[in-house]
Design an enzyme around this catalytic site. Sequence first.
Site, short mmCIF file in Angstrom:
data_model
loop_
_atom_site.label_atom_id
_atom_site.label_comp_id
_atom_site.label_asym_id
_atom_site.label_seq_id
_atom_site.Cartn_x
_atom_site.Cartn_y
_atom_site.Cartn_z
N ASP A 88 0.85 -1.18 0.00
CA ASP A 88 0.00 0.00 0.00
C ASP A 88 0.89 1.23 0.00
O ASP A 88 1.93 1.25 0.67
CB ASP A 88 -0.86 0.05 1.27
CG ASP A 88 -1.95 -1.01 1.30
OD1 ASP A 88 -1.96 -1.90 0.42
OD2 ASP A 88 -2.80 -0.94 2.21
N HIS A 145 4.85 -7.34 -0.26
CA HIS A 145 4.49 -8.61 -0.88
C HIS A 145 5.15 -8.73 -2.26
O HIS A 145 5.61 -7.74 -2.84
CB HIS A 145 2.98 -8.72 -1.00
CG HIS A 145 2.27 -8.76 0.33
ND1 HIS A 145 1.63 -9.89 0.80
CD2 HIS A 145 2.13 -7.81 1.29
CE1 HIS A 145 1.11 -9.63 2.00
NE2 HIS A 145 1.40 -8.37 2.32
N SER A 247 8.58 3.49 4.77
CA SER A 247 9.72 3.66 3.88
C SER A 247 9.28 3.50 2.43
O SER A 247 8.16 3.84 2.07
CB SER A 247 10.84 2.70 4.23
OG SER A 247 12.04 3.13 3.63
#
Length: 279
Positions: A88, A145, A247
């Site tokens: 995200d 992911h 980050s």
Amino acid sequence: MTLAKLFSLIQYPLPHHLLSRLVGGLADCRLPWLKNALIKAFIRQFKVDMDEAAEPDPTAYASFNDFFTRALEEDARPIGEGLIAPADGTLSQFGAIEAGQLLQAKGHRFSMMELLGGDGEAARRYLGGSFATVYLSPSNYHRVHMPLSGTLREMVYVPGRLFSVNAATTRHVPNLFARNERLVCHFDTEQGPMAVVLVGAMIVAAIETVWAGQITPLPRGDVQRIRFDKPIRLEKGEEMGRFKLGSTVVMALAESVSFHDDERVPGDMVLMGQSLGSL
């Protein structure tokens, strides 16, 4: 001088690693009254949606870091076709790798070779390839992911500074992603080589992977390479790592990606699993 420029300049003399370790210690604190106060204040400040969390009760987390790296409910992030967003966040830049250079922000490019820790041989694999950069803000889900299915071939820790990686710093600090501490993960995929780079930042307490646990911070200040004789296979959409505080992820592919330019522009918000383009 703009506030963004001033914010960038004042970061140069700061003790990046010391500040990050101090914040990391606080985020790992397990005193119930303190960690609960931190978590609840963070939820209010950043309007975190706890309804999609696998554990929606803020007080159930053992520490702020456990809350920050919380899992989501199963199927909260459907997996799209082609190359997907690894996290995200904000899709800050994407496109072709031109002459071994990636676009950081308007007027700023950085070297693929420097991003990979000075590995010219590895960088040549990506000539003519594509990249995408996703910035994770504090309010985002902070697990990373796999953008494609792949087999882990090598992991490289590259020491560096810990500048903030928000939009203001990205516009004003040259070679930002190639000068910050980072973890380079090299994968073999059906579409050729893929590098997924987890970039550290100011007050990022640690970077973890699912295959080796916590990687940063490391006590030694030199490049460290770890090759894997036993294959580590991860499928598209499977968790590969996480940030303890926010980050950036930079991913590079040797093959050209047809990005959904009609749907996506730099600065768009994306969710993990959303399709970015086809190969």
